[in-house]
Design an enzyme around this catalytic site. Structure first.
Site, PDB file in Angstrom:
ATOM      1  N   GLY A 245      -3.637 -29.319  -0.049  1.00  0.00           N
ATOM      2  CA  GLY A 245      -3.157 -28.784  -1.308  1.00  0.00           C
ATOM      3  C   GLY A 245      -3.616 -29.627  -2.476  1.00  0.00           C
ATOM      4  O   GLY A 245      -4.039 -30.772  -2.325  1.00  0.00           O
ATOM      5  N   CYS A 246      -3.525 -29.061  -3.672  1.00  0.00           N
ATOM      6  CA  CYS A 246      -4.016 -29.752  -4.870  1.00  0.00           C
ATOM      7  C   CYS A 246      -3.148 -30.966  -5.222  1.00  0.00           C
ATOM      8  O   CYS A 246      -3.636 -32.085  -5.389  1.00  0.00           O
ATOM      9  CB  CYS A 246      -4.088 -28.781  -6.043  1.00  0.00           C
ATOM     10  SG  CYS A 246      -2.578 -27.826  -6.330  1.00  0.00           S
ATOM     11  N   TYR A 247      -1.837 -30.758  -5.352  1.00  0.00           N
ATOM     12  CA  TYR A 247      -0.933 -31.873  -5.600  1.00  0.00           C
ATOM     13  C   TYR A 247      -1.065 -32.909  -4.481  1.00  0.00           C
ATOM     14  O   TYR A 247      -1.033 -34.120  -4.731  1.00  0.00           O
ATOM     15  CB  TYR A 247       0.520 -31.381  -5.638  1.00  0.00           C
ATOM     16  CG  TYR A 247       1.012 -30.879  -6.963  1.00  0.00           C
ATOM     17  CD1 TYR A 247       0.965 -31.673  -8.109  1.00  0.00           C
ATOM     18  CD2 TYR A 247       1.584 -29.612  -7.072  1.00  0.00           C
ATOM     19  CE1 TYR A 247       1.456 -31.216  -9.314  1.00  0.00           C
ATOM     20  CE2 TYR A 247       2.086 -29.141  -8.274  1.00  0.00           C
ATOM     21  CZ  TYR A 247       2.026 -29.946  -9.399  1.00  0.00           C
ATOM     22  OH  TYR A 247       2.525 -29.491 -10.608  1.00  0.00           O
ATOM     23  N   ALA A 248      -1.176 -32.415  -3.242  1.00  0.00           N
ATOM     24  CA  ALA A 248      -1.221 -33.324  -2.096  1.00  0.00           C
ATOM     25  C   ALA A 248      -2.475 -34.183  -2.108  1.00  0.00           C
ATOM     26  O   ALA A 248      -2.432 -35.373  -1.772  1.00  0.00           O
ATOM     27  CB  ALA A 248      -1.142 -32.514  -0.803  1.00  0.00           C
TER      28      ALA A 248
END
Length: 866
Positions: A680-683
């Site tokens: 994921g992007c945040y991750a």
């Protein structure tokens, strides 16, 4: 304003037309009518194009923004001075770096005086294809004229103008006037430009007693330049500098351009003069100077006199401090386009290059580096019909001479086990192609071998390059025999007859024949980070092809990430789109893809099992949707099964899938898998920002994240409603967010995560508080991050104290990590990370993973600033 742009095209196209007339026999140069100019743009493809040149230059909303129709027109014009693929290769190459790292162009005063319109039109052409050259100009001839009229005699010491107070006062006005002339010329042609007469160069007195007000640059302020580019304006600089106390100093324009290049590290440093290059004592232009190989001998040449010698020495000193990919070109304004967008160039190209080796003993080669080059370039090794070990063993059995460069970006083999030497292999990386190493090796081979034979397949896209370098050829059954240096007709007949024998028996094409026609000479190729196949023009500096492109199927192309993937694949040298599937867009043309006319389709899950022409399927679908598509692909026999990459969260906690964060999980794991779960992007941003400190964490890290509203997807909701977001910040999913689970699961340490949506479109800012189990300072922490990511092109570590901002990451393909602010106790640090949620947070990372898993170069097709 529109008529001005048309006139710009007419003016600058005159030099384009001249070049075309030389190569095509066209008589168009006799006419400057724009209707003929439009016809010109279709010479290469043989069909009429509807060229829409209209643009509302008066609209503030559009002014200075790139117009796709203009870019298309200009690119089509460029196709006529070089092949289409040449031009596209260089456009991709130049566009692969940050805007301020494209080119620093030094313009002499004589050019401003005598060729202002040509120069302005050249710069307009560059800008209309999305490039931002930084111009530094002089004004020597203009200053001399005004000083002479004022009765002031110009005085020089060691080639530098002695600048007293009176001369400086006049010089300042002259520089400002010349600067405005160029800026106004650009603005009249519809290209925004910003005059920068000071504030960039800080200097100290070079020698106040000897030169008076002449400066030595001590610091370059790049913010003024970057601000201009962010505003969509070309930065036009004078070479005036200031001391820290504000005293203006005169700086040699060549020196100023060099100091600017040392800071920006551009791909190209260009010196525009009226001569258009360096010339030897016979008046012949020097096309290329490869400094590492030629410098010592060059300095002994009779034509390298005092002024030329000093110029070459200064350029060498400059290039030593720049990346090896940087080069210097000396060129006229009229031929700037040809110098930049064709292999043959037009001026003098000066680069460091790599030293060339010639070896007969395989044990003296760096086999590991050669192995990588062969795995990426040799067709038989790439498709599994041969192995590197078997290939190298075969070289030992031949009387072979091996050629290459010290960086192992080019490798060539000539065997001597027959009456005439045979070129067995010639492979090169894109870097070697763009930097002329390939042509250097070819010239050395020609010098060593007065006669040579080689062969290729009829459909080899490089055959025209071979034709230009041969003196004779013979075609039979899909293969072509080439030779040079064989003047005896009977000898020619003999090698043709032997060639015919090899074609009678297909098996002979995969084993050494009586004259050594081994399978090695199939293609002159580049590796995965090379460009698409192309034909090099006569006198080409360099040349390459790539192997058959990998085919990609994209399921769920409607969303923002799908669009970004399409754009990246469109610019990738070694992959192409086979299918783009979207229920809503079914039947429409895929507008962001121009390698071929591709239309959206609506593929049902069961259809994927039948599509056996795909190397990788990308699942760009929402969570909990792609399972039937994956199950369909998994019914394909394992040996034929394509790679699957899932952009959703469905498989991020599934150990049978490989989690695809190359910088942390390791590249080898990704290279070996056929199932990739894209993070994921945040991750991604959070893990990269925390991971280096895992051994020092003394408590639960907390992450405050703010994403642009593109992260909320295209489906309407309060989180992507621009009216709702105006002057607002929306917290959501403040506990148990799926990315909180993902980060904790992958790092194997619990974190707390608090996401928000801001009113900007794309990008993520992460402020991360990390308790420490030992006392540390900012330098300790910065050094840990710098060491961790020193070899990762898509992770940029800021200096301690410098804080990344989301506006600087939007549209970029890397992650910025910085701040490193330590609490006074030394037991708590705050890290700031910024990532584009659509790119490194999704599409770019997907492409990075696909490159690795398909055996391509990791960063192929990904613009980086390195």
């Amino acid at each position: 304003m529109q008529s001005l742009f048309n006139n710009s095209l007419k003016t600058y196209s005159k030099s384009l037309l001249t070049n075309i007339a030389r190569t095509t026999g066209s008589s168009l140069v006799s006419s400057q009518s724009f209707s003929q100019l439009k016809k010109l743009s279709t010479l290469n493809n043989g069909k009429t194009n509807n060229l829409n040149l209209k643009r509302d230059y008066e609209s503030k909303a559009n002014y200075g923004k790139p117009d796709t129709s203009e870019k298309e027109t200009i690119v089509k014009l460029l196709y006529n001075i070089g092949s289409r693929k040449e031009v596209e290769q260089y456009l991709r190459h130049f566009s692969s770096v940050e805007s301020q790292k494209f080119a620093v162009i030094k313009v002499g005063g004589a050019v401003l005086s005598d060729e202002l319109d040509t120069l302005a039109s050249a710069l307009v052409f560059l800008n209309k294809v999305g490039l931002y050259p930084i111009v530094v100009h002089g004004a020597g001839p203009q200053l001399n004229t005004i000083l002479k009229n004022a009765g002031i005699k110009a005085h020089y010491e060691d080639g530098l103008r002695v600048t007293d107070a009176q001369t400086l006062e006049i010089a300042r006005k002259v520089f400002q006037n010349e600067n405005l002339k160029l800026v106004e010329a650009l603005e009249r042609l519809g290209t925004k430009a910003r005059p920068i007469n000071g504030g960039v160069f800080t200097a100290e007195y070079l020698n106040k007693e000897k030169y008076h007000y002449v400066g030595k640059v001590t610091q370059v302020n790049r913010e003024l330049i970057e601000s201009s580019i962010r505003a969509g304006a070309l930065p036009i600089l004078t070479s005036l500098a200031e001391t820290p106390s504000g005293q203006i100093l005169n700086v040699n324009a060549d020196t100023a351009a060099g100091e600017l290049a040392r800071v920006l590290e551009p791909l190209k440093i260009i010196y525009i003069n009226d001569k258009g290059g360096l010339f030897n004592d016979k008046g012949k232009k020097i096309d290329v100077i490869n400094l590492d190989e030629e410098y010592e001998d060059l300095m002994k040449q009779p034509w390298v006199t005092k002024g030329t010698k000093l110029k070459i020495q200064e350029i060498r000193e400059l290039l030593i401090h720049l990346p090896r990919s940087s080069s210097v070109s000396i060129i006229s304004a009229e031929h700037l386009h040809k110098e930049l967008f064709t292999h043959s160039g037009a001026g003098t190209l000066i680069r460091r290059g790599n030293k060339i080796f010639k070896e007969t003993d395989l044990t003296k080669l760096d086999v590991d580096r050669l192995r990588k080059l062969l795995q990426s370039n040799n067709q038989e090794i790439a498709d599994g019909t041969n192995s590197v070990a078997k290939y190298l063993s075969g070289l030992q059995d031949k009387k072979a001479v091996m050629y290459g460069d010290e960086a192992y970006e080019v490798f060539a083999v000539v065997s001597n086990n027959s009456e005439f030497p045979v070129l067995e292999e010639l492979i090169a990386s894109e870097s070697a192609v763009l930097n002329n190493v390939t042509e250097n090796i070819w010239n050395i081979i020609k010098k060593d071998y007065p006669t040579l034979i080689w062969a290729c397949y009829q459909d080899d896209p490089n055959k025209s390059w071979y034709f230009e370098r041969c003196q004779g050829s013979y075609s039979l059954n899909g293969r072509i025999l080439f030779w040079y240096g064989i003047k005896d007709v009977n000898k020619v007949e003999s090698i043709i007859n032997q060639f015919k024998e090899t074609q009678k028996n297909p098996a002979a094409n995969t084993t050494k024949s009586s004259i050594g026609f081994s399978s090695g000479i199939r293609k002159y190729s580049t590796n995965a980070n090379g460009s698409a196949n192309k034909t090099a023009p006569s006198g080409a500096r360099s040349y390459s092809t790539s192997s058959k492109p990998k085919r990609i199927g994209l399921i769920g192309a409607r969303g923002y990430t799908g669009r970004e993937l399409i754009k990246l694949i469109n610019g990738h040298p070694n992959i192409e789109l086979a299918y783009v599937s979207s229920r809503e867009l079914n039947g429409k043309v895929c507008e962001h893809y121009n390698k071929s006319e591709l239309r959206y389709v609506n593929l049902a899950p069961k259809e994927l099992a039948k599509k056996r022409d795909v190397d990788c399927w990308i699942m760009a679908l929402p969570n909990n949707v792609c399972k039937p598509f994956v199950e369909s692909i998994m019914t394909i026999p394992e040996k034929e099964r394509p790679l699957i990459l899932d952009l959703s969260a469905d498989a991020r906690f599934n150990e049978t899938w490989q989690y695809g964060l190359p910088e942390l999980v390791g590249r080898d794991k990704i290279r070996k898998t056929r199932l990739i779960s894209n993070p994921g992007c945040y991750a991604t941003g959070s893990q990269l920002s925390i991971a280096p400190l895992l051994p020092y964490i003394g408590g639960q890290p907390s992450i405050f994240g703010v994403s642009g509203y593109s992260g909320a997807g295209t489906k309407p909701s309060p989180k992507n409603d621009v009216n709702n977001l105006n002057n607002n910040l929306i917290p959501y999913a403040l506990t148990d967010h799926i990315h909180e689970r993902e980060i904790s699961y992958q790092l194997k340490t619990p974190v707390s995560f608090m996401p928000h949506v801001g009113q900007f479109f794309q990008g993520i800012s992460l402020t991360i508080n990390i308790p420490l189990n030992t006392t540390m300072n900012e330098k300790n922490i910065h050094d840990i991050y710098a060491e961790k990511y020193k070899n990762d092109k898509l992770v940029h570590v800021y200096d301690a104290g410098k804080i990344p901002e989301v506006k600087h990451i939007s549209g970029k393909h890397h992650v910025d990590i910085g701040a490193f602010k330590v609490h006074s106790s030394g037991k708590r640090v705050v890290i700031v990370g910024c990532i584009d949620n659509l790119l490194k947070g999704a599409a770019t990372q997907a492409l990075q993973n696909i490159n690795l898993a398909l055996g391509l170069e990791e960063y192929a097709g990904i613009p980086t600033s390195d």
